[in-house]
Write a protein that holds these residues in place. Structure first.
Motif, short mmCIF file in Angstrom:
data_model
loop_
_atom_site.label_atom_id
_atom_site.label_comp_id
_atom_site.label_asym_id
_atom_site.label_seq_id
_atom_site.Cartn_x
_atom_site.Cartn_y
_atom_site.Cartn_z
N SER A 97 -24.31 -0.76 7.99
CA SER A 97 -23.69 -0.13 9.16
C SER A 97 -22.69 0.92 8.75
CB SER A 97 -23.00 -1.20 10.02
OG SER A 97 -23.93 -2.15 10.42
N TYR A 151 -23.24 4.35 9.31
CA TYR A 151 -23.74 5.62 9.81
C TYR A 151 -22.72 6.34 10.69
CZ TYR A 151 -28.21 3.89 8.18
OH TYR A 151 -29.22 3.41 7.40
N LEU A 154 -22.41 8.24 13.90
CA LEU A 154 -23.29 8.17 15.07
C LEU A 154 -23.23 9.42 15.92
CD1 LEU A 154 -22.43 4.54 16.17
CD2 LEU A 154 -24.34 5.29 14.75
N ASP A 158 -22.44 10.12 19.30
CA ASP A 158 -21.78 9.38 20.38
C ASP A 158 -21.08 10.36 21.30
OD1 ASP A 158 -19.64 10.24 18.92
OD2 ASP A 158 -19.18 8.28 18.06
N ALA A 174 -22.88 4.13 22.13
CA ALA A 174 -23.53 4.25 20.83
C ALA A 174 -23.18 3.05 19.96
CB ALA A 174 -23.10 5.54 20.14
N GLN A 234 -24.23 1.10 15.88
CA GLN A 234 -24.89 1.30 14.60
C GLN A 234 -26.39 1.04 14.77
OE1 GLN A 234 -23.85 2.25 11.46
NE2 GLN A 234 -21.92 2.88 12.38
N PRO A 235 -27.21 1.74 14.01
CA PRO A 235 -28.66 1.55 14.14
C PRO A 235 -29.04 0.07 13.97
CG PRO A 235 -28.19 3.40 12.73
CD PRO A 235 -26.88 2.76 13.02
N SER A 263 -25.19 12.16 13.42
CA SER A 263 -24.61 12.86 14.56
C SER A 263 -25.37 14.15 14.88
CB SER A 263 -23.13 13.17 14.29
OG SER A 263 -23.01 14.03 13.19
N PRO A 280 -29.76 10.42 19.57
CA PRO A 280 -29.15 9.09 19.49
C PRO A 280 -30.20 7.98 19.57
CG PRO A 280 -28.70 10.13 21.61
CD PRO A 280 -29.29 11.18 20.73
#
Lengths: 560, 212
Positions: free
Chosen positions: A69, A71, A73, A75, A86, A88-89, A137, A141
Motif C-alpha cells: 500500500s 501508491y 492515488l 484522489d 480513493a 489503496q489498490p 495519480s 482511479p
C-alpha cells in the motif's frame, strides 16, 4: 496430397481456436509467448499469475505477492471533481499492479522456488507506458466504490456501469472493470472496443455529449504539424472515433487532474484547433497582441470553480464546454452551440450553471469582478459591463435587450432598432477566423479597427468596427447628428470621444445627458468655464453640448 | 569407458521411462521410508489393502485412515467469479488424497499400523508445498458440479463434452459429475510431474477446461 491437407487443417485449427486466448497475447510470458518480454525456460502460461495450490489469499488462485500500500492515488486532491473515496489498490487491481507497478519481478511467483528467468536479463517490468509505477495519480482511479450515490454526487455518471464494464464484488472499479487480462481483441486488453469511447461512456454520461462536435465530428488530422493523437496507443482516424481520448489519457496523463493529455490546459484544445484537425486556427489567434490569454495562466482554472471566479484567469474551458460544444448557430442574444453548456451570470447578476444568452458568459469575468477595466477615461466610469448593458439605462447597445432609441438612421439592413447583437459582434478575433473573441490585432479584442487614440484620419477602415453596422455614408451625411461629419472628418475626432459604446448606467447617468451613448472621453473633453461637462438632449436629432474640447468651448448657442 | 557410460545411460533411460509409468520411485512410493515398517505390501499398503478394506466411498480397497477435520472450501467468498456451489466438505476421491495431504492424519496411520498423529510413532506430513492443509481456500476448488449450467453461468469454461484425456471432460475428468483432485492428478503416475494427468506445457491442462 491428402497428408498435406491434413497438415494444413491441423496447423490452422489451433491458431483459430487460440485467436481469443491468453496464449496469443503478450500476457503469455512463457517461452511460447508472442511478445518480446518472456521467460527463457518456463513452459506454463497461467503460472505467471495463477497457481492451483497454495495461492496468495487474493483471489482467484493468485500466484503473486500482494504489492502493498504505497501508491500515490488519484484522489480529490488531484481532481476537485473526483467525488469518490480513493483507497489503496485492492482486489484484482493489486494483482495487476504486482507486475504493472514495476516493483516485483515478473518471474517471482509463489509456486516456483526460484524466480522464473526472463530473456534479456529482464526482471521487473521495463520502464514503458505499461509500467504505471507506484504513482497512480496520473491514471484513471481504481479501487473505489461506484454506486448510485456516487453517480448522484458526481452528476455525470450513470447510476451503474453498463456492460461490458464490471464492478468487483465490493462494488469497486478495478483494472478489470475495463480490461480483460486474458483477451486482447481490442488493444490493451480492453473488455470491448473503445471506438467512439464506447467503453468510457458505459460509466461516464456527460450532458449533451452525444450531440457534441467532439462526439460527432469526422474531422481527421491533415498530417501537418504535431500529431494530436500521439498520446493514444492506436488512434482512430477521426475525432468522433477518438472521442474522449482526443483530450484524455486513461493512463500516464500529463495533466493529472481529469486525466488531460496535456498539462498545459490550452494545449489539450489547441493541438487540434490549429487548422490541422479543426478548420479554424485558434493558435494563430492566441499569438496576436490582444487575446484572451490562455497561455498566461496555468493551474488556476478549475471545473468546479464558481460561475464568478475569484482569481483572474482564462482557459478555453472557461468559455467552452468540450463535452457539450457543437456547431449549432443561434441569433442574438441566444448562445450558439460553441458555448453551449457553460456557466454564466445573468442580467440580474445571478450565477447560473448553464447560460441561455451569450452575454451571460462574458459577465463571468466582466461584471462584478471586472477583471478588465474600461480602456477610456470617461465622465461616468463603470467597469461592470452587466450594469452598462442594463435595459433601463438611458442608452445602451442592444446586448441584453432591444435598444431604447428608435431613431437610428445609420443602421445597415437587416439591422433595425428592434435588433439585438452579441458581444462577439464587436469583440472577436479579427480576420477570417472563429467567431469568438480569441485574439485580435486590435485592442479590446475588437473584430475590426476602431481608432480611439490621437486624431485619427477618418476612413472606412479607421472605424470599420462601427461602420459594419452603422452606414458610413449615413454618418458622414449627418443623418442623425448634423455635426458628425465636421467632428469626425473635420476635426479628426474618434467616435469614441463622445460615445461610450457599451452603455451608461441608469444610476450614474440620465436620459437627458446620456442618451445616444454619450459619455465623454475626459482625456479629450473637459469642463467648460462654469464646470459643465455634458450633453443635453432636446429631442430627436436635437441637442447641445456644454463642454470644452481642444480649447474650444461648446455652448448652448451651438445647439443643433 | 565409452561402453560403460553408454550402458549406464541406457539403463538410466530405461529405468526412468519405466518408473515414469508406475508409482515406483515417485514421491508416492513410500516403501523405502524409515517409518514404513510393513513386512509386505510396503509400496501399496500405505493406501490400499487387498482384504478387509475400510468402508470408504469411492475408495478402492482403502487402507489409509481418513481425515475427520473440518475443511474450508473454495467458494464464491474467495472469488466473485466462481459460479459453482461446492459441497460443505470435500467428497469423492478428494477425501482419499486429503487423508494424507491435509496433514491431520499420520502418514503411517493405515490398516495394520494404525498410528494416530501425535502418538509416538505417528509420522506427520512434512511441511512442503504439497501439504494442502484443511484450508482449501487457496487451492483450486474441488467437489463442485461441473455441468452445462455452470458452463453457461461462468462463460469461460468449456462444455463438458469437450475432448480431454482420450475421452471428454465429462467421461475422463469428472467423478459423479464433479471436479475432484483426480480430475487433474493421477496418484499412480508422475510422468508429467506433480502427478498431473497430462502435460501442463503451455498450460494445456488448465486450458482443457478454462477458455482463457
Amino acid at each position: 496430397m491428402k497428408t498435406y491437407l491434413w497438415l494444413v487443417i491441423i496447423l490452422f485449427v489451433p491458431v483459430m481456436a487460440n485467436s481469443q486466448s491468453v496464449a496469443n497475447t503478450v500476457h503469455n510470458l512463457s517461452v511460447s509467448g508472442p511478445g518480446t518480454i518472456k521467460a527463457t525456460n518456463e513452459n506454463e502460461i497461467c503460472i505467471f499469475c495463477h497457481t492451483s495450490h497454495n495461492s496468495n489469499p487474493q483471489s482467484p488462485l493468485w500466484n503473486r505477492s500482494d504489492p502493498g500500500s504505497y501508491y500515490t492515488l488519484y484522489d480529490n486532491a488531484v481532481s476537485s471533481s473526483f467525488q469518490a473515496t480513493a483507497g489503496q489498490p485492492d482486489g484484482s487491481s493489486a494483482m495487476c499492479l504486482s507486475c504493472h507497478d514495476g516493483t516485483i519481478a515478473l518471474g517471482k511467483v509463489l509456486s516456483r522456488p526460484e524466480e522464473i528467468s526472463f530473456g534479456g536479463g529482464i526482471t521487473t517490468m521495463p520502464i514503458n507506458k505499461h509500467n504505471l509505477k507506484t504513482d497512480l495519480s496520473d491514471d484513471h482511479p481504481i479501487s473505489f466504490i461506484y454506486d448510485p450515490a456516487l453517480a448522484g454526487k458526481d452528476g455525470q455518471l450513470r447510476a451503474m456501469p453498463a456492460f461490458p464494464t464490471k464492478l468487483d464484488r465490493n462494488s469497486k472499479v478495478q483494472c478489470t472493470s475495463c480490461h480483460n487480462p486474458h483477451k486482447n481483441n481490442f488493444t490493451n486488453f480492453l473488455a470491448s472496443s473503445n471506438q467512439s469511447s464506447a467503453l468510457c461512456i458505459t460509466c461516464h454520461d456527460r450532458t449533451n455529449w452525444q450531440t457534441s462536435s467532439h462526439q460527432t465530428s469526422t474531422a481527421t488530422w491533415n498530417g501537418t504539424g504535431k500529431n494530436p493523437w500521439l498520446h493514444i496507443d492506436e488512434p482512430y482516424a477521426n475525432v468522433s472515433q477518438n472521442a474522449c481520448e482526443n483530450c484524455h489519457s486513461t493512463h500516464n496523463a500529463k495533466g493529472k487532474a481529469r486525466l488531460m493529455k496535456s498539462q498545459q490546459e490550452e494545449n489539450n484544445c489547441l493541438d487540434c484547433h490549429n487548422g490541422n484537425v479543426a478548420n479554424t486556427n485558434l493558435e494563430a489567434d492566441f499569438v496576436k497582441t490582444y487575446t484572451h490569454g490562455v497561455y498566461n495562466y496555468n493551474g488556476l482554472h478549475d471545473p468546479n470553480e464558481a460561475a464568478i471566479p475569484s482569481a483572474k484567469h482564462v482557459e478555453c474551458a472557461d468559455c467552452h464546454n468540450s463535452h457539450s460544444a457543437n456547431a449549432t448557430n443561434a441569433s442574438a442574444p441566444y448562445a450558439n452551440g460553441f458555448i453551449s453548456g457553460v456557466k454564466g451570470v445573468d442580467q440580474n447578476g445571478i450565477a447560473i450553471n448553464k447560460i441561455q444568452y451569450e452575454y451571460e458568459l462574458c459577465y463571468r469575468c466582466h461584471s462584478v469582478n471586472a477583471f478588465t477595466t474600461s480602456s477610456t477615461a470617461r465622465k461616468i466610469e463603470q467597469n461592470n459591463v452587466r450594469i452598462e448593458f442594463n435595459t433601463s439605462n438611458p442608452s445602451f447597445h442592444p446586448i441584453a435587450g432591444v435598444g431604447n432609441n428608435n431613431n437610428v438612421p445609420s443602421l445597415i439592413s437587416p439591422l433595425t432598432t428592434s435588433s439585438m447583437i452579441y458581444c462577439t459582434d464587436c469583440h472577436a478575433s479579427n480576420g477570417t477566423s472563429a467567431s469568438g473573441p480569441h485574439g485580435s490585432i486590435y485592442p479590446q479584442i475588437l473584430k475590426y479597427k476602431y481608432e480611439t487614440i490621437g486624431s485619427p484620419i477618418e476612413s472606412y477602415s479607421s472605424y470599420e468596427l462601427c461602420y459594419s453596422c452603422h452606414n458610413r455614408n449615413s454618418i458622414l451625411n449627418n443623418d442623425s447628428f448634423k455635426e458628425h461629419n465636421k467632428h469626425i472628418r473635420g476635426q479628426n475626432t474618434s467616435c469614441n470621444v463622445c460615445h461610450d459604446p457599451h452603455g451608461i448606467s441608469n444610476s450614474q447617468g440620465n436620459n437627458i445627458n446620456n442618451s445616444n451613448l454619450i459619455n465623454f472621453d475626459t482625456k479629450i473633453v473637459s469642463s467648460d468655464a462654469t464646470g459643465n461637462l455634458k450633453f443635453v438632449d432636446t429631442g430627436n436629432n436635437n441637442g447641445y453640448c456644454l463642454i470644452k474640447c481642444h480649447g474650444k468651448t461648446h455652448t448652448q448657442n451651438m445647439s443643433y | 569407458m565409452k561402453k560403460i557410460s553408454f550402458i549406464t545411460l541406457m539403463l538410466l533411460a530405461v529405468t526412468s521411462m519405466s518408473f515414469a509409468q508406475t508409482i515406483t520411485g515417485t514421491p508416492h512410493d513410500m516403501s523405502a521410508q524409515a517409518w514404513n515398517t510393513m513386512a509386505s505390501n510396503k509400496l501399496c499398503g500405505v493406501c490400499h489393502t487387498p482384504h478387509n478394506a475400510m468402508a470408504v466411498s469411492q475408495a478402492p480397497l482403502w487402507s489409509h485412515t481418513t481425515s475427520s477435520t473440518v475443511y474450508t472450501m473454495y467458494t464464491s467468498a474467495q472469488s466473485s467469479t466462481f459460479n459453482a456451489t461446492p459441497g460443505a466438505a470435500p467428497g469423492g476421491n478428494s477425501l482419499l488424497c486429503l487423508s494424507c495431504h491435509d496433514g491431520t492424519v499420520a502418514l503411517n496411520n493405515h490398516i495394520g499400523n494404525t498410528l494416530p498423529l501425535g502418538s509416538t510413532l505417528g509420522v506427520a506430513y512434512p511441511t512442503t508445498t504439497t501439504l494442502v492443509g484443511a484450508a482449501l481456500t487457496n487451492d483450486h476448488p474441488i467437489s463442485f458440479t461441473y455441468d452445462a449450467a455452470l458452463v453457461t453461468a461462468d462463460g469461460a469454461l468449456r462444455p463438458i463434452t469437450t475432448a480431454a484425456l482420450g475421452g471428454t471432460i465429462a467421461t475422463k475428468m469428472l467423478f459423479g459429475g464433479k471436479m475432484e483432485c483426480a480430475s487433474c492428478h493421477n496418484p499412480h503416475n508422475n510422468q508429467y510431474t506433480s502427478f498431473q494427468r497430462m502435460t501442463n506445457n503451455a498450460s494445456q491442462l488448465c486450458l482443457t477446461c478454462h477458455i482463457k
